[in-house]
Design a protein around this motif. Structure first.
Motif, PDB file in Angstrom:
ATOM      1  N   ARG A   1       0.882  -1.081  -0.091  1.00 47.84           N
ATOM      2  CA  ARG A   1      -0.237  -0.087  -0.084  1.00 47.84           C
ATOM      3  C   ARG A   1       0.966   1.185   0.025  1.00 47.84           C
ATOM      4  O   ARG A   1       0.736   2.160  -0.772  1.00 47.84           O
ATOM      5  CB  ARG A   1      -0.805   0.104   1.395  1.00 47.84           C
ATOM      6  CG  ARG A   1      -2.089  -0.908   1.166  1.00 47.84           C
ATOM      7  CD  ARG A   1      -2.879  -1.126   2.365  1.00 47.84           C
ATOM      8  NE  ARG A   1      -3.762  -2.046   2.127  1.00 47.84           N
ATOM      9  CZ  ARG A   1      -4.916  -2.219   2.799  1.00 47.84           C
ATOM     10  NH1 ARG A   1      -5.274  -1.097   3.509  1.00 47.84           N
ATOM     11  NH2 ARG A   1      -5.754  -3.471   2.674  1.00 47.84           N
ATOM     12  N   SER A   2       1.572   1.378   1.031  1.00 41.35           N
ATOM     13  CA  SER A   2       2.711   2.302   0.810  1.00 41.35           C
ATOM     14  C   SER A   2       4.116   1.848   1.278  1.00 41.35           C
ATOM     15  O   SER A   2       5.024   2.312   0.401  1.00 41.35           O
ATOM     16  CB  SER A   2       2.319   3.484   1.840  1.00 41.35           C
ATOM     17  OG  SER A   2       2.249   3.033   3.365  1.00 41.35           O
TER      18      SER A   2
ATOM     19  N   ARG B   1      -4.686   4.810  -6.882  1.00 40.47           N
ATOM     20  CA  ARG B   1      -4.791   4.077  -5.609  1.00 40.47           C
ATOM     21  C   ARG B   1      -3.706   4.931  -4.533  1.00 40.47           C
ATOM     22  O   ARG B   1      -4.444   5.289  -3.444  1.00 40.47           O
ATOM     23  CB  ARG B   1      -4.539   2.526  -5.620  1.00 40.47           C
ATOM     24  CG  ARG B   1      -4.259   2.041  -4.158  1.00 40.47           C
ATOM     25  CD  ARG B   1      -5.626   2.245  -3.208  1.00 40.47           C
ATOM     26  NE  ARG B   1      -5.337   1.801  -1.973  1.00 40.47           N
ATOM     27  CZ  ARG B   1      -5.938   0.539  -1.349  1.00 40.47           C
ATOM     28  NH1 ARG B   1      -6.589  -0.262  -2.516  1.00 40.47           N
ATOM     29  NH2 ARG B   1      -5.710   0.236  -0.150  1.00 40.47           N
TER      30      ARG B   1
ATOM     31  N   ASP C   1      -2.876   8.149  -5.012  1.00 40.36           N
ATOM     32  CA  ASP C   1      -3.296   9.481  -4.752  1.00 40.36           C
ATOM     33  C   ASP C   1      -4.954   9.663  -4.186  1.00 40.36           C
ATOM     34  O   ASP C   1      -5.363  10.705  -4.053  1.00 40.36           O
ATOM     35  CB  ASP C   1      -3.259  10.324  -6.051  1.00 40.36           C
ATOM     36  CG  ASP C   1      -4.096   9.782  -7.257  1.00 40.36           C
ATOM     37  OD1 ASP C   1      -5.232   9.063  -6.688  1.00 40.36           O
ATOM     38  OD2 ASP C   1      -3.995  10.342  -8.309  1.00 40.36           O
ATOM     39  N   GLY C   2      -5.320   8.496  -3.882  1.00 43.43           N
ATOM     40  CA  GLY C   2      -6.539   8.428  -2.968  1.00 43.43           C
ATOM     41  C   GLY C   2      -7.933   8.430  -4.028  1.00 43.43           C
ATOM     42  O   GLY C   2      -8.920   8.425  -3.484  1.00 43.43           O
ATOM     43  N   ARG C   3      -7.780   8.333  -5.179  1.00 41.60           N
ATOM     44  CA  ARG C   3      -9.023   8.360  -6.086  1.00 41.60           C
ATOM     45  C   ARG C   3      -9.556   6.956  -5.980  1.00 41.60           C
ATOM     46  O   ARG C   3     -10.628   7.051  -6.392  1.00 41.60           O
ATOM     47  CB  ARG C   3      -8.606   8.707  -7.600  1.00 41.60           C
ATOM     48  CG  ARG C   3      -8.341  10.318  -7.881  1.00 41.60           C
ATOM     49  CD  ARG C   3      -7.800  10.446  -9.170  1.00 41.60           C
ATOM     50  NE  ARG C   3      -6.624  10.085  -9.349  1.00 41.60           N
ATOM     51  CZ  ARG C   3      -5.704   9.879 -10.627  1.00 41.60           C
ATOM     52  NH1 ARG C   3      -6.505  10.105 -11.579  1.00 41.60           N
ATOM     53  NH2 ARG C   3      -4.539   9.447 -10.384  1.00 41.60           N
ATOM     54  N   LEU C   4      -8.792   5.898  -5.964  1.00 38.64           N
ATOM     55  CA  LEU C   4      -9.397   4.860  -5.656  1.00 38.64           C
ATOM     56  C   LEU C   4      -9.276   3.971  -4.156  1.00 38.64           C
ATOM     57  O   LEU C   4      -8.832   3.010  -4.108  1.00 38.64           O
ATOM     58  CB  LEU C   4      -8.907   3.686  -6.721  1.00 38.64           C
ATOM     59  CG  LEU C   4      -9.354   3.931  -8.223  1.00 38.64           C
ATOM     60  CD1 LEU C   4      -8.609   2.899  -9.034  1.00 38.64           C
ATOM     61  CD2 LEU C   4     -10.711   3.755  -8.581  1.00 38.64           C
ATOM     62  N   ALA C   5      -9.972   4.917  -3.079  1.00 37.16           N
ATOM     63  CA  ALA C   5      -9.713   4.499  -1.972  1.00 37.16           C
ATOM     64  C   ALA C   5     -10.477   3.268  -1.559  1.00 37.16           C
ATOM     65  O   ALA C   5     -11.597   2.954  -2.114  1.00 37.16           O
ATOM     66  CB  ALA C   5     -10.331   5.615  -0.851  1.00 37.16           C
ATOM     67  N   PRO C   6     -10.088   2.552  -0.229  1.00 40.92           N
ATOM     68  CA  PRO C   6     -10.944   1.326  -0.002  1.00 40.92           C
ATOM     69  C   PRO C   6     -12.364   1.356   0.455  1.00 40.92           C
ATOM     70  O   PRO C   6     -12.434   2.668   0.677  1.00 40.92           O
ATOM     71  CB  PRO C   6      -9.860   0.890   1.332  1.00 40.92           C
ATOM     72  CG  PRO C   6      -8.577   1.399   0.906  1.00 40.92           C
ATOM     73  CD  PRO C   6      -8.979   2.685   0.462  1.00 40.92           C
ATOM     74  N   THR C   7     -13.190   0.718   0.159  1.00 39.21           N
ATOM     75  CA  THR C   7     -14.413   0.790   0.447  1.00 39.21           C
ATOM     76  C   THR C   7     -15.037  -0.722   1.051  1.00 39.21           C
ATOM     77  O   THR C   7     -14.429  -1.656   0.276  1.00 39.21           O
ATOM     78  CB  THR C   7     -15.428   1.304  -0.577  1.00 39.21           C
ATOM     79  OG1 THR C   7     -16.603   1.186  -0.165  1.00 39.21           O
ATOM     80  CG2 THR C   7     -15.358   0.506  -1.869  1.00 39.21           C
TER      81      THR C   7
ATOM     82  N   ARG D   1     -10.407  -1.696  -4.674  1.00 35.42           N
ATOM     83  CA  ARG D   1     -11.016  -0.931  -3.806  1.00 35.42           C
ATOM     84  C   ARG D   1     -11.761  -1.580  -2.543  1.00 35.42           C
ATOM     85  O   ARG D   1     -12.278  -1.121  -1.638  1.00 35.42           O
ATOM     86  CB  ARG D   1     -12.158   0.049  -4.265  1.00 35.42           C
ATOM     87  CG  ARG D   1     -11.939   1.052  -5.408  1.00 35.42           C
ATOM     88  CD  ARG D   1     -13.044   2.027  -5.581  1.00 35.42           C
ATOM     89  NE  ARG D   1     -13.166   2.605  -4.260  1.00 35.42           N
ATOM     90  CZ  ARG D   1     -14.212   3.900  -4.321  1.00 35.42           C
ATOM     91  NH1 ARG D   1     -15.047   4.074  -5.199  1.00 35.42           N
ATOM     92  NH2 ARG D   1     -14.381   4.491  -2.944  1.00 35.42           N
TER      93      ARG D   1
ATOM     94  N   GLU E   1     -12.179  -3.844   0.393  1.00 35.32           N
ATOM     95  CA  GLU E   1     -11.712  -4.186   1.759  1.00 35.32           C
ATOM     96  C   GLU E   1     -12.451  -5.677   2.049  1.00 35.32           C
ATOM     97  O   GLU E   1     -13.459  -5.852   2.263  1.00 35.32           O
ATOM     98  CB  GLU E   1     -12.074  -3.183   2.822  1.00 35.32           C
ATOM     99  CG  GLU E   1     -11.219  -1.914   2.755  1.00 35.32           C
ATOM    100  CD  GLU E   1     -11.296  -1.273   4.104  1.00 35.32           C
ATOM    101  OE1 GLU E   1     -11.618  -1.753   5.269  1.00 35.32           O
ATOM    102  OE2 GLU E   1     -11.138  -0.044   4.040  1.00 35.32           O
TER     103      GLU E   1
END
Length: 343
Positions: free
Chosen positions: A3-4, A208, A210-216, A265, A267
């Motif tokens: 992830r990071s 992912r 940069d946050g445009r495809l954040a987990p949900t 996206r 979880e």
């Protein structure tokens, strides 16, 4: 996959494992004459290309920005693919192919394979391993990835990814026009036929990060994932060419891209995380080893009871794949990361 820094994205592991199982099912059923579900084999492999672009972007984008050397990156990527590939290629060369080629010919092909140079030397014809052509192309992508990553990260990167995706569709339709995939295999199994998947996968990785495809955890995401997965498998054409060309081919390729964008996206519930880790770990060995297991099991018990045979081959391949990952791949990968992962 990260992830990071070091956290795995379990949903990508799950999709990777399902793709490996799907490709193995496609081959086993086809070789036994049970059924030929073209999309299961074809788009199962193409999703690997998408997954590669995404996972490598997540793993390397920030490291490259921090000054990570390209030489270390390439060494680490070779270590990721080569050890198991070399073992399987050597086994196939000695056991299956030694009577079909002269020794110089066989050694030459073996060298092309273990160096992955065959990725630019008609991989569909020069691969020693069933499905190995895709790994030759994968390594060509590894060579191009740092430049592609920089381009996709630019402001107009999405347009460039879309351009490469469109170019890929054109290449596939031109190469397969008026012929069959079998007859055009050497021309089809080239880097240009799949570059769009790599590019779109790279863009999805950036989205992912940069946050445009954040987990949900939203139910709609799982519903979309299920619809796309079922559509890809069930909308197979009567022939491989029908699944790859025209509107059907374009729609299926887009569906694969959308499936990955949804997958990243998701979880996973805790019950699925362990499963995702297992099938993710087994995916690469399973992809390479299932043809060998097929032949060995066929010699041991025959193929008369086809349903039982399929279950035994898939189960044996999965168990062997997990053992190979634990005792062969994981120690080598851990050594490689200690040796080459730092900036």
């Amino acid at each position: 996959m990260q992830r990071s820094s070091s956290a795995r994205i379990e949903s990508l592991d799950l999709l990777r494992g399902l793709c490996a199982i799907g490709v193995a099912c496609y081959h086993v059923m086809s070789w036994l004459g049970i059924a030929t579900v073209h999309d299961l084999g074809l788009y199962g492999v193409y999703l690997f290309f998408l997954l590669s672009g995404t996972s490598m972007t997540i793993a390397y984008a920030r490291r490259f920005a921090a000054g990570y050397p390209v030489t270390r990156y390439l060494a680490l990527r070779y270590i990721r693919l080569a050890p198991l590939y070399v073992l399987v290629a050597t086994y196939v060369a000695i056991v299956d192919l030694r009577s079909l080629y002269t020794l110089p010919q066989l050694v030459g092909r073996w060298l092309l394979n273990v160096t992955f140079v065959f990725g630019v030397a008609n991989p569909g014809d020069t691969s020693l391993i069933v499905g190995g052509w895709s790994l030759g192309i994968e390594f060509v992508y590894y060579l191009a990835f740092p430049l592609l990553l920089a381009v996709i990260a630019a402001r107009r990167g999405p347009w460039f990814a879309a351009l490469l995706f469109g170019a890929q569709l054109v290449v596939v339709n031109v190469v397969l026009a008026g012929t069959t995939l079998t007859h055009a295999w050497a021309a089809y199994s080239q880097f240009a036929s799949f570059i769009g998947y790599f590019a779109v996968g790279t863009w999805i990785g950036h989205a992912r990060l940069d946050g445009r495809l954040a987990p949900t955890r939203a139910p709609w995401a799982w519903a979309c994932w299920l619809v796309l997965a079922v559509a890809i498998v069930t909308q197979s054409g009567a022939t491989a060419e029908a699944s790859l060309t025209g509107l059907r081919g374009a729609a299926l390729a887009l569906a694969c891209c959308a499936l990955l964008a949804i997958t990243i996206r998701l979880e996973l519930p805790s019950a699925l995380r362990r499963v995702a880790a297992l099938v993710g770990d087994a995916s690469y060995p399973m992809y390479l080893l299932h043809p060998i297991v097929f032949k060995l099991v066929a010699r041991l018990i025959g193929t008369d009871q086809r349903a039982r045979f399929v279950v035994i081959v898939l189960a044996a391949t999965f168990v062997l794949a997990l053992a190979v990952y634990r005792w062969v791949e994981a120690p080598i990968l851990q050594w490689g990361k200690r040796r080459f992962a730092s900036v």
